[in-house]
Structures are given as structure tokens and as C-alpha cells.
Design an enzyme around this catalytic site. Structure first.
Site, PDB file in Angstrom:
ATOM      1  N   GLY A 146      37.404  42.687  44.671  1.00 36.60           N
ATOM      2  CA  GLY A 146      36.977  42.771  46.069  1.00 36.60           C
ATOM      3  C   GLY A 146      37.517  44.004  46.795  1.00 36.60           C
ATOM      4  O   GLY A 146      36.927  44.457  47.776  1.00 36.60           O
ATOM      5  N   GLU A 203      36.906  41.103  37.384  1.00 37.89           N
ATOM      6  CA  GLU A 203      36.490  39.702  37.577  1.00 37.89           C
ATOM      7  C   GLU A 203      36.255  38.958  36.270  1.00 37.89           C
ATOM      8  O   GLU A 203      36.549  37.762  36.174  1.00 37.89           O
ATOM      9  CB  GLU A 203      35.223  39.637  38.447  1.00 37.89           C
ATOM     10  CG  GLU A 203      35.462  39.884  39.937  1.00 37.89           C
ATOM     11  CD  GLU A 203      35.453  41.343  40.332  1.00 37.89           C
ATOM     12  OE1 GLU A 203      35.475  42.219  39.438  1.00 37.89           O
ATOM     13  OE2 GLU A 203      35.416  41.619  41.538  1.00 37.89           O
ATOM     14  N   ALA A 262      39.788  39.795  45.834  1.00 34.50           N
ATOM     15  CA  ALA A 262      39.700  38.572  46.618  1.00 34.50           C
ATOM     16  C   ALA A 262      40.931  37.730  46.293  1.00 34.50           C
ATOM     17  O   ALA A 262      41.518  37.865  45.213  1.00 34.50           O
ATOM     18  CB  ALA A 262      38.432  37.822  46.253  1.00 34.50           C
ATOM     19  N   GLU A 283      35.158  46.672  45.979  1.00 37.72           N
ATOM     20  CA  GLU A 283      33.919  46.353  46.702  1.00 37.72           C
ATOM     21  C   GLU A 283      34.038  46.734  48.183  1.00 37.72           C
ATOM     22  O   GLU A 283      33.088  47.226  48.783  1.00 37.72           O
ATOM     23  CB  GLU A 283      33.602  44.864  46.537  1.00 37.72           C
ATOM     24  CG  GLU A 283      33.269  44.529  45.090  1.00 37.72           C
ATOM     25  CD  GLU A 283      33.140  43.041  44.854  1.00 37.72           C
ATOM     26  OE1 GLU A 283      34.173  42.335  44.880  1.00 37.72           O
ATOM     27  OE2 GLU A 283      32.022  42.566  44.652  1.00 37.72           O
TER      28      GLU A 283
HETATM   29  N1  CAA Z   1      44.797  37.297  44.790  1.00 40.63           N
HETATM   30  C1  CAA Z   1      45.910  36.641  45.151  1.00 40.63           C
HETATM   31  N2  CAA Z   1      47.162  37.108  44.938  1.00 40.63           N
HETATM   32  C2  CAA Z   1      47.269  38.283  44.297  1.00 40.63           C
HETATM   33  C3  CAA Z   1      46.154  39.028  43.882  1.00 40.63           C
HETATM   34  C4  CAA Z   1      44.858  38.487  44.167  1.00 40.63           C
HETATM   35  N3  CAA Z   1      43.746  39.142  43.859  1.00 40.63           N
HETATM   36  N4  CAA Z   1      46.582  40.151  43.272  1.00 40.63           N
HETATM   37  C5  CAA Z   1      47.927  40.116  43.302  1.00 40.63           C
HETATM   38  N5  CAA Z   1      48.346  38.983  43.915  1.00 40.63           N
HETATM   39  C6  CAA Z   1      49.734  38.559  44.153  1.00 40.63           C
HETATM   40  C7  CAA Z   1      50.404  38.097  42.881  1.00 40.63           C
HETATM   41  O1  CAA Z   1      50.051  36.741  42.593  1.00 40.63           O
HETATM   42  C8  CAA Z   1      51.870  38.254  43.211  1.00 40.63           C
HETATM   43  O2  CAA Z   1      52.265  37.179  44.029  1.00 40.63           O
HETATM   44  P1  CAA Z   1      53.733  36.498  43.804  1.00 40.63           P
HETATM   45  O3  CAA Z   1      54.714  37.609  44.112  1.00 40.63           O
HETATM   46  O4  CAA Z   1      53.751  35.410  44.827  1.00 40.63           O
HETATM   47  O5  CAA Z   1      53.784  36.060  42.386  1.00 40.63           O
HETATM   48  C9  CAA Z   1      51.846  39.505  44.102  1.00 40.63           C
HETATM   49  O6  CAA Z   1      50.507  39.665  44.572  1.00 40.63           O
HETATM   50  C10 CAA Z   1      52.235  40.776  43.369  1.00 40.63           C
HETATM   51  O7  CAA Z   1      51.399  40.880  42.227  1.00 40.63           O
HETATM   52  P2  CAA Z   1      51.950  41.137  40.740  1.00 40.63           P
HETATM   53  O8  CAA Z   1      53.310  40.570  40.581  1.00 40.63           O
HETATM   54  O9  CAA Z   1      50.891  40.660  39.785  1.00 40.63           O
HETATM   55  O10 CAA Z   1      52.026  42.728  40.747  1.00 40.63           O
HETATM   56  P3  CAA Z   1      51.961  43.713  39.481  1.00 40.63           P
HETATM   57  O11 CAA Z   1      52.326  45.048  39.999  1.00 40.63           O
HETATM   58  O12 CAA Z   1      52.691  43.151  38.320  1.00 40.63           O
HETATM   59  O13 CAA Z   1      50.387  43.723  39.072  1.00 40.63           O
HETATM   60  C11 CAA Z   1      48.030  43.871  39.519  1.00 40.63           C
HETATM   61  C12 CAA Z   1      49.445  44.284  39.935  1.00 40.63           C
HETATM   62  C13 CAA Z   1      47.666  44.488  38.179  1.00 40.63           C
HETATM   63  C14 CAA Z   1      47.097  44.380  40.597  1.00 40.63           C
HETATM   64  C15 CAA Z   1      47.965  42.330  39.410  1.00 40.63           C
HETATM   65  O14 CAA Z   1      48.512  41.765  40.593  1.00 40.63           O
HETATM   66  C16 CAA Z   1      46.579  41.785  39.240  1.00 40.63           C
HETATM   67  O15 CAA Z   1      46.020  41.847  38.152  1.00 40.63           O
HETATM   68  N6  CAA Z   1      46.004  41.196  40.327  1.00 40.63           N
HETATM   69  C17 CAA Z   1      44.719  40.556  40.273  1.00 40.63           C
HETATM   70  C18 CAA Z   1      43.593  41.560  40.240  1.00 40.63           C
HETATM   71  C19 CAA Z   1      42.278  40.854  40.156  1.00 40.63           C
HETATM   72  O16 CAA Z   1      41.979  40.140  39.229  1.00 40.63           O
HETATM   73  N7  CAA Z   1      41.404  41.100  41.154  1.00 40.63           N
HETATM   74  C20 CAA Z   1      40.087  40.507  41.215  1.00 40.63           C
HETATM   75  C21 CAA Z   1      40.129  39.269  42.001  1.00 40.63           C
HETATM   76  S1  CAA Z   1      38.611  38.362  41.900  1.00 40.63           S
HETATM   77  C22 CAA Z   1      37.584  39.114  43.022  1.00 40.63           C
HETATM   78  O17 CAA Z   1      37.914  40.087  43.656  1.00 40.63           O
HETATM   79  C23 CAA Z   1      36.249  38.433  43.144  1.00 40.63           C
HETATM   80  C24 CAA Z   1      35.278  39.086  44.034  1.00 40.63           C
HETATM   81  O18 CAA Z   1      34.742  40.143  43.740  1.00 40.63           O
HETATM   82  C25 CAA Z   1      34.839  38.400  45.239  1.00 40.63           C
END
Ligand code: CAA
Length: 257
Positions: free
Chosen positions: A110, A133, A65, A113
Site C-alpha cells: 500500500g 502482497e 496496509a 500504491e
Molecule cells: N502492517 C502492520 N505492521 C507493520 C507493517 C505492516 N504492513 N510493516 C511493518 N510493521 C510493523 C512490524 O510488525 C513491527 O512491529 P513490532 O515492532 O510491534 O513487532 C514494526 O512495524 C517494525 O517492523 P520490522 O520489525 O518488521 O522491521 P524490519 O526493519 O525488520 O523490516 C520490513 C522491515 C521489511 C518493511 C518488514 O516490516 C515488512 O516486511 N513489513 C511488511 C511489508 C508488507 O508485507 N507490506 C504489504 C502489506 S499488504 C498491503 O499493502 C495490501 C494492499 O495493497 C492493500
């Protein structure tokens, strides 16, 4: 509707939906859900479409998400954002045709999911899976707490949910989270092959097998068996698909659906 995040392509009656917001690793925001609902409606009204494949553009399937959209929400808005995703992913299961996740890269939060809302999951060797999460002080909100344990069992589900560990495609295959793994460059073609194979079967039988399995999971075994018997019977009607399929077998010819 104009689509900004989703791209659609139809190849031989198979619809391929590509989630295309690669700069944010295809993170799911409100616009995504509105577009996906509209796309699903559009495709379900198109009776020539026999299967749907969902994939992501770039290095992610979907990285979760959209954290930037979620961060300012209050409790009520959080619950609403959860229901928004739950409803969209539930709608995949309510379609008459198969919905296949072609997982090309990160399927996190998400994103996993979304994949679990599909009927089954095919992964690239590069795919990575996780429910991170708890790293954010959250729990899954798009039915991940419910679907993961049903798909892989409580032990593996709680392990993934509590550790937030990311696993690769081979581990995902081992625990039954995905059904097949292919090299990245073969992923989409292999998914299309699988979809076309399913599309060659009796469409009514495919629709019923999907609904009986999915609805049966919500019932006790005996009631589920009764549902199966009822639906089995519907396939024996005059001029039915079942009659055609069985007659074709006995006449040593291909069925005409
Ligand atoms: N939401 C918003 N933006 C996101 C994102 C997310 N879930 N995941 C990645 N991005 C964005 C980053 O902020 C970054 O943006 P900028 O270039 O503007 O800084 C861009 O995508 C590229 O990401 P990274 O630079 O972090 O890429 P990476 O290759 O170094 O890492 C990754 C990849 C490990 C997937 C890392 O991006 C990450 O950990 N992302 C978050 C994953 C996460 O926590 N997901 C769960 C979200 S909560 C959820 O999903 C709740 C639910 O069930 C409803």
C-alpha cells in the site's frame, strides 16, 4: 480535525504531509485514510497551497496496509478496505495542484500504491520498493495492479507483483517508477525546489496538464486528442493565462499569473 498520524507543514505555499506512525513503519490503517481524506479536503480549500509533498517519518515511507488491522477482515470487509484506499489515492489525481511523493525509505504494498497515486515520485538513495502482497497470500488492493502496469509496463509490473522482490532506488529509476533520486539528507529540499518550480508556472496550465494527461489515459488516443484541443483552446480566452504567458514572452518579461 485533530490529526494523530499526519503532520502538516507549509513552507512557501508548499504543503508537506508527513505520515508519522514510525513504530508500525507508517502502515496504513482506517484512521490514516480518514485523516488523509480530511487533510486533502483542507488543503484543496486552501487556495494559497500550490503543491503537496507526501513523505514518511523514520526508516519507512510506508511499509504497506496495516496487516494487523486486515487480518480479521472477511471478504466484504476486505473489499471495503480496498475501496477505502483506492478512493483516497484517486483523490490525489483529482486535485488541481501537483502531489509529489518524497520516498524516504520502504515503499511497500500500500505504500508503493500511495506513491503511485501521486503525480510523480522522487526517492532517496535509501528507498526500497516492492509489492510483497503475494507473500501474504494477497494481491495489491489500493489500485497497485492497475497503476504499476500503467507506469512501468506489464513485464516489469508482473515481475514485481509475482516475485514480491524489493528493488532499490536505482532500479526504480531505471524502470520509470521514480523520476529522480537524491541523497537522503537532500530529499525534502530537492522536492520543495521541484514543487516551487512547478508553482512558478501558470496554475491553470498545471491544473489542465494534470487533468488532460490523467483523463487521457482512460480514453482512446483520438478522444484524448480532442480533450487536449478543447482544453488548449480554453487557455486562449481573453485575459487568460495563456495570453499573459505568450505576451510576456514576446515582451521579454516575466508573466504575472
Ligand atoms: N502492517 C502492520 N505492521 C507493520 C507493517 C505492516 N504492513 N510493516 C511493518 N510493521 C510493523 C512490524 O510488525 C513491527 O512491529 P513490532 O515492532 O510491534 O513487532 C514494526 O512495524 C517494525 O517492523 P520490522 O520489525 O518488521 O522491521 P524490519 O526493519 O525488520 O523490516 C520490513 C522491515 C521489511 C518493511 C518488514 O516490516 C515488512 O516486511 N513489513 C511488511 C511489508 C508488507 O508485507 N507490506 C504489504 C502489506 S499488504 C498491503 O499493502 C495490501 C494492499 O495493497 C492493500
Amino acid at each position: 480535525m485533530d490529526y494523530n498520524i499526519l503532520k502538516k507543514e507549509i513552507i512557501d505555499n508548499i504543503a508537506i504531509i508527513t505520515i508519522s506512525r514510525p513504530k508500525a513503519l507508517n502502515a496504513l490503517n482506517t484512521l490514516f485514510f480518514n485523516e488523509m481524506d480530511s487533510m486533502i479536503k483542507e488543503l484543496s480549500n486552501n487556495k494559497t497551497v500550490k503543491a503537496i509533498i507526501i513523505t514518511g517519518e523514520g526508516k519507512a515511507f510506508v511499509a504497506g496496509a496495516d496487516i494487523a488491522e486486515m487480518v480479521d477482515k472477511n471478504s466484504q470487509e476486505g473489499s471495503e478496505f480496498s475501496r477505502l484506499g483506492q478512493n483516497t489515492f484517486r483523490s490525489f489525481g483529482e486535485l488541481d495542484i501537483p502531489v509529489i511523493a518524497a520516498i524516504n525509505g520502504f515503499a511497500l504494498g500500500g505504500g508503493l500504491e500511495l506513491a503511485m497515486g501521486c503525480d510523480f515520485r522522487i526517492a532517496s538513495t535509501k528507498a526500497k520498493f516492492g509489492q510483497p502482497e503475494v507473500n501474504l497470500g494477497l494481491i495489491p488492493g489500493y489500485a497497485g495492479t492497475q497503476r504499476l502496469s500503467r507506469l512501468v509496463g506489464m513485464g516489469d509490473a508482473l515481475y514485481l507483483l509475482m516475485t514480491a522482490d524489493m528493488i532499490g532506488a536505482e532500479d526504480a529509476l531505471r524502470i520509470g517508477l521514480v523520476q529522480k533520486v537524491f541523497e537522503p539528507e537532500e530529499l525534502l529540499d530537492e522536492c520543495i525546489k521541484i514543487a516551487k518550480n512547478i508553482a512558478s508556472k501558470g496554475p491553470n496550465a498545471i491544473k489542465k496538464v494534470k487533468s488532460v494527461v490523467r483523463n487521457g489515459l482512460e480514453m482512446g488516443q483520438i478522444i484524448g486528442e480532442e480533450l487536449e484541443a478543447k482544453e488548449f483552446g480554453t487557455l486562449f480566452g481573453e485575459n487568460s493565462e495563456g495570453k499573459e504567458g505568450m505576451t510576456a514572452f514576446l515582451e521579454k518579461r516575466k508573466p504575472e499569473w
